[in-house]
Design an enzyme around this catalytic site. Structure first.
Site, short mmCIF file in Angstrom:
data_model
loop_
_atom_site.label_atom_id
_atom_site.label_comp_id
_atom_site.label_asym_id
_atom_site.label_seq_id
_atom_site.Cartn_x
_atom_site.Cartn_y
_atom_site.Cartn_z
N ASN A 111 0.81 -1.23 0.00
CA ASN A 111 0.00 0.00 0.00
C ASN A 111 0.84 1.28 0.00
O ASN A 111 0.48 2.26 -0.63
CB ASN A 111 -1.02 -0.01 1.14
CG ASN A 111 -0.40 -0.09 2.50
OD1 ASN A 111 0.68 -0.63 2.68
ND2 ASN A 111 -1.07 0.48 3.48
N GLY A 133 2.44 -5.89 7.39
CA GLY A 133 1.41 -6.53 6.59
C GLY A 133 0.19 -6.88 7.42
O GLY A 133 -0.07 -6.25 8.46
N SER A 134 -0.52 -7.90 7.00
CA SER A 134 -1.79 -8.22 7.64
C SER A 134 -1.58 -9.04 8.92
O SER A 134 -0.55 -9.69 9.09
CB SER A 134 -2.65 -9.02 6.66
OG SER A 134 -1.99 -10.23 6.34
N GLU A 150 4.33 -5.05 12.23
CA GLU A 150 3.59 -3.80 11.99
C GLU A 150 2.32 -4.21 11.24
O GLU A 150 2.36 -4.42 10.03
CB GLU A 150 4.44 -2.83 11.17
CG GLU A 150 5.75 -2.43 11.82
CD GLU A 150 5.57 -1.49 13.00
OE1 GLU A 150 4.51 -0.83 13.07
OE2 GLU A 150 6.47 -1.41 13.85
N CYS A 192 -2.90 1.75 6.48
CA CYS A 192 -3.09 0.95 7.70
C CYS A 192 -3.70 1.76 8.83
O CYS A 192 -4.41 1.21 9.66
CB CYS A 192 -1.76 0.35 8.14
SG CYS A 192 -0.49 1.60 8.40
N GLU A 242 -10.84 -5.64 8.81
CA GLU A 242 -10.27 -4.32 8.52
C GLU A 242 -10.71 -3.95 7.10
O GLU A 242 -10.62 -4.78 6.18
CB GLU A 242 -8.73 -4.43 8.57
CG GLU A 242 -8.02 -3.17 8.16
CD GLU A 242 -6.50 -3.37 8.09
OE1 GLU A 242 -6.03 -4.52 8.19
OE2 GLU A 242 -5.80 -2.36 7.92
#
Ligand code: NAD
Length: 459
Positions: free
Chosen positions: A115, A188-189, A210, A244, A334
């Protein structure tokens, strides 16, 4: 033998030459990175347009300029950060000197998402270089143009034995995760974060995760409505919501709900015009799969703004949903796209209770002029970070650590905290050969009562 093992082996040999330990070496490497980025600036901006249709302005501010600012800040402060810090020694061990020495961890693995594909790979790298580590980088396969430019930049700047980059997806990352790194820095996720942590546990490798989550945004009644709406619209629709720390949903105090929504709609139009699809400043969704996922979140019955999309260009209009069902998909995951559910609340306690239904978020936003209300929300909620009366800005300062808590991650970086997380803080006590009472050594005899007193007085 794993095909990436030999790169890591070479990096270990290089690290063992101790060349990365000096301040001069680290600063030089940071300068090299900065110069190569400047040389490639146009290519980087073009690649961000290719992958996400980010405007040059947005791409520069949130990716290239952000990364250069982090390099400059690190170079400016590195000498100070690298200095060992002096600490007190308990009288019981005096005379002695105590200090904390910062040493590199060794070889880092840095894995990044799509992203903000440029800065989310290089900002951790800056911290890793500053701390004196070697590194293997794994950019996201879903932003292939940026991945390619990053590869050119890294290959032009560094030898593989110091910093190496490996393009690829799940297969390559899985192989890399089998190796015995000294730190894994993953952005990431939450789901992939669990895979990373499980793999790291096999080698007891420390991890920085993160991750993301549903970041709430509370709009209380005591605010400047127009300015608040503008700041919410900016934070939510920047990068088409693929951020995020974008506000995931809004909780609006019921007395101002209608006027706030009116202003929010106005601000979206002020930003992107009446035909948002034609705006040069509004990005696109990264892949067809992400487009389909987001589109399935839009339940027409709840749409009060937007709702339109175009699959061929992966355009999704900024969309506001009013009170979607809490069991619907949009509230179960999310969102990570330009869809904004809003709910009303009466008392702040209700808003806090609502937020606590979800995992601890990466960010929490509150718009309010009421100091007591701000204190209450700060005390009664937990999140990676908080920004009062704005969105996103709190992560753009090198003076505050950025990271999550609980399901939104562990460990933080930016500025000094990045240097810290990539360093081992080694405790060192230096004593001499002065005479000392024998009380702590066996045979203990009747020293028990004496040592009790001494420990109370001298520790
Ligand atoms: P992702 O977890 O799908 O992918 C991240 C990286 O992991 C990529 O490099 C990918 O190749 C790799 N990967 C994917 N699946 C894997 C698997 N099964 N095994 C091993 N490696 C795998 O995340 P994404 O879709 O690229 O990014 C979106 C997520 O990242 C969101 O949840 C967002 O909130 C979060 N995010 C967090 C931050 C932050 O700073 N906290 C920043 C940006 C994005």
């Amino acid at each position: 033998m794993n095909r990436f093992e030999s790169i890591l082996e070479k990096q270990r040999e290089f690290f063992n030459t101790k060349i990365t330990l000096s301040y001069d070496f680290r600063v030089k490497q940071l300068q090299i990175l900065k110069n190569t980025i400047l040389k490639y600036e146009k290519k980087i901006l073009d690649s961000l347009y290719n992958d996400l249709k980010k405007s040059s302005f947005e791409a520069y501010v949130s990716e290239v300029g952000f990364t250069i600012a982090e390099i400059d800040f690190t170079i400016k402060n590195l000498k100070k950060w690298m200095k060992s810090s002096k600490h007190k020694t308990p009288l019981l061990f005096a005379p002695a000197k105590s200090e904390i020495v910062y040493e590199p961890l060794g070889s880092a693995l840095i894995i990044s998402p799509w992203n903000y594909p440029f800065q989310l790979l290089l900002t951790p790298l800056i911290a890793s270089i500053a701390a004196g580590n070697s590194a293997i980088l794994k950019p996201s396969e879903l932003s292939p143009s940026v991945s390619k430019v990053l590869t050119e930049i890294i290959k032009e700047s560094y030898k593989d034995e110091y910093i190496s980059i490996i393009e690829g997806g799940v297969e390559e990352t899985t192989e890399l995760l089998k190796l015995n790194f000294d730190i894994i820095f993953f952005t990431g996720s939450t789901n992939v974060g669990k895979i990373v942590m499980e793999a790291a546990s096999k080698n007891l490798t420390p991890v920085v995760l993160e991750l993301g989550g549903k970041s709430p945004c509370i709009i209380s009644e005591n605010i400047d409505i127009k300015q608040s709406a503008k700041r919410v619209a900016w934070g939510k629709f920047l990068n088409a919501g693929q951020t995020c720390v974008a506000p995931d949903y809004l909780l609006i105090q019921k007395n101002i709900k209608n006027s706030f929504i009116t202003e929010l709609k106005n601000e979206i139009k002020n930003f992107f015009g009446d035909d948002i699809e034609k705006s040069p400043d509004y990005p696109r969704i990264i892949t067809d799969r992400h487009f389909d996922r987001l589109n399935s979140f839009i339940d027409e019955k709840t749409v009060i703004f937007g709702g339109k999309s175009n699959k061929s260009s992966r355009y999704i209009m900024p969309t506001i949903l009013e009170s979607p069902d809490l069991d619907s998909k949009v509230m179960k995951e999310e969102i990570f796209g330009p869809i904004l559910p809003i709910f009303e609340y009466d008392k702040i306690e209700d808003a806090i209770k609502f937020i606590k239904k979800f995992d601890k978020p990466l960010a929490l936003y509150l718009f309010s002029k009421d100091k007591n209300l701000i204190d209450k929300v700060l005390k009664e909620t937990t999140s990676g970070g908080v920004c009062i009366n704005d969105t996103i800005s709190h992560i753009a300062t090198p003076y505050l650590p950025f990271g999550g808590v609980g399901a939104s991650g562990m460990g933080s970086y930016h500025g000094k905290s990045g240097f810290d997380i990539f360093s081992h803080k080694k405790s060192v006590m230096k004593r001499g050969f002065f005479p000392e009472p024998d009380i702590k050594y066996p045979p203990y005899g009747d020293n028990f009562n004496k040592i009790k007193k001494l420990m109370r007085w001298f520790l």
